[in-house]
Design an enzyme around this catalytic site. Structure first.
Site, short mmCIF file in Angstrom:
data_model
loop_
_atom_site.label_atom_id
_atom_site.label_comp_id
_atom_site.label_asym_id
_atom_site.label_seq_id
_atom_site.Cartn_x
_atom_site.Cartn_y
_atom_site.Cartn_z
N GLU A 13 -3.97 1.83 -2.92
CA GLU A 13 -4.07 3.27 -2.65
C GLU A 13 -3.20 4.09 -3.59
O GLU A 13 -2.38 4.89 -3.14
CB GLU A 13 -3.76 3.59 -1.18
N ASP A 61 -4.14 -5.00 1.06
CA ASP A 61 -4.41 -4.34 2.33
C ASP A 61 -5.81 -4.76 2.74
O ASP A 61 -6.79 -4.26 2.20
CB ASP A 61 -4.30 -2.83 2.15
N ASP A 89 -1.72 -6.28 6.20
CA ASP A 89 -1.47 -6.58 4.78
C ASP A 89 -1.17 -8.08 4.66
O ASP A 89 -0.21 -8.57 5.25
CB ASP A 89 -0.31 -5.74 4.26
N ASN A 131 -7.15 -4.38 5.72
CA ASN A 131 -7.71 -3.57 6.81
C ASN A 131 -8.35 -4.45 7.88
O ASN A 131 -9.41 -4.11 8.42
CB ASN A 131 -8.69 -2.53 6.26
N ASP A 170 2.92 4.64 4.95
CA ASP A 170 2.69 4.15 6.31
C ASP A 170 2.61 2.61 6.35
O ASP A 170 2.67 2.02 7.43
CB ASP A 170 1.47 4.81 6.97
N HIS A 171 2.51 1.98 5.19
CA HIS A 171 2.60 0.52 5.08
C HIS A 171 3.99 0.16 4.53
O HIS A 171 4.60 0.94 3.82
CB HIS A 171 1.57 -0.03 4.09
N ASN A 199 0.88 -1.18 0.00
CA ASN A 199 0.00 0.00 0.00
C ASN A 199 0.91 1.22 0.00
O ASN A 199 1.61 1.48 0.98
CB ASN A 199 -0.92 0.00 1.23
#
Length: 260
Positions: free
Chosen positions: A34, A150, A221, A152, A250-251, A7
């Site tokens: 993303e 991802d 992930d 989530n 951030d991933h 991501n």
DNA sequence: ATGGCACAATACTTGTGA
């Protein structure tokens, strides 16, 4: 065959980071989430120059997924089946032609779902029900299948540094975890967990509040493998170091190696 | 009860994310 899920939190903001990483790491295939861009806005030539085919499924501003591959791709499809009115770009599929085996790859960006309860959480659960139905039909094809992305979803408390702060969050609510397990329990193997036990393994650290410096992370992930893909499983690892580099997402990238 | 941060949009602020 190496497949990475990553991501990138915006292709416009992350293109230099992505190119530097691709040059160094040189994975065969990357499922990207993303991209936050329409297809025309994706700097495809700069990625193609490194030897990658580029297949995008974007939308304006948010979401958006892509597959980058040095290996040939066939039968690319876009969108998660089951709701023609869904305009969010969160699913892309392609068949990757490996040296030994072809692998069906799904790249996914599962809805966040916060705040829960509420319409966004309802959308998350409905999306996961659609994914379950689609996964079932893909499994019936009895071929190597990888669902990468991802999710989530924090599958278990051990997948967070501070599980207690996530208990009422859409990423960790019992209903979310149950929906994830319903998909896994169709017959998938969660690649990382099948090889590595215990806590302390994360794929996301928030930009805020010094989460990286405190190692305050979560593991969201994932790779789900069909039985035919699980037979080919060699390795699954989290590239934690990527979070410490310049202008990181951030991933971090999560790697899967298959004997395919 | 929420901050902290990052990104995209047509913006000088707001929505979204996790």
């Amino acid at each position: 065959m190496q497949i990475v899920t990553y991501n990138i939190n915006g292709i416009k903001a992350r293109i230099e980071t992505l190119l530097t990483w691709l040059k160094e790491a040189s994975p065969d295939v990357v499922a990207v989430q993303e991209i936050k861009s329409v297809d025309e806005g994706f700097p495809r030539e700069r990625v193609e120059e490194l030897g990658y085919r580029v297949e995008t499924h974007g939308q304006k501003g948010f979401n958006g997924v892509a597959i980058l591959s040095k290996l040939p791709l066939e039968d690319v499809t876009r969108g998660l089946p089951g709701d023609d009115t869904d305009e969010q770009a969160r699913w892309i599929e392609a068949t990757v032609i490996g040296d030994k085996q072809a692998v069906r790859l799904c790249g996914l960006y599962l809805p966040n779902g916060n705040p829960a309860p509420g319409p966004k959480y309802d959308y998350k659960l409905a999306w996961m029900a659609r994914m379950e139905a689609h996964a079932k039909s893909l499994l019936a094809q009895e071929m190597p299948l990888v669902m990468a992305g991802d999710y989530n979803i924090i599958p278990q408390d051990e997948d967070a540094t501070r599980p207690e702060v996530w208990h009422k969050d859409a990423l960790a609510l019992p209903t979310s975890r149950e929906a994830f397990r319903r998909i896994v329990n169709l017959g998938f193997t969660e690649a990382f967990r099948s090889l590595t036990r215990g806590g302390g393994h994360y794929s996301f650290w928030d930009y805020q509040a010094g989460a990286w410096q405190k190692n305050d992370g979560i593991r969201i992930d994932h790779f789900l493998l069909s039985p035919e893909a699980a037979d080919l499983l060699v390795e699954c690892r989290i590239e934690k170091d990527a979070r410490a580099k310049d202008k990181p997402s951030d991933h971090v990238p999560v790697w899967l190696t298959l004997d395919a």
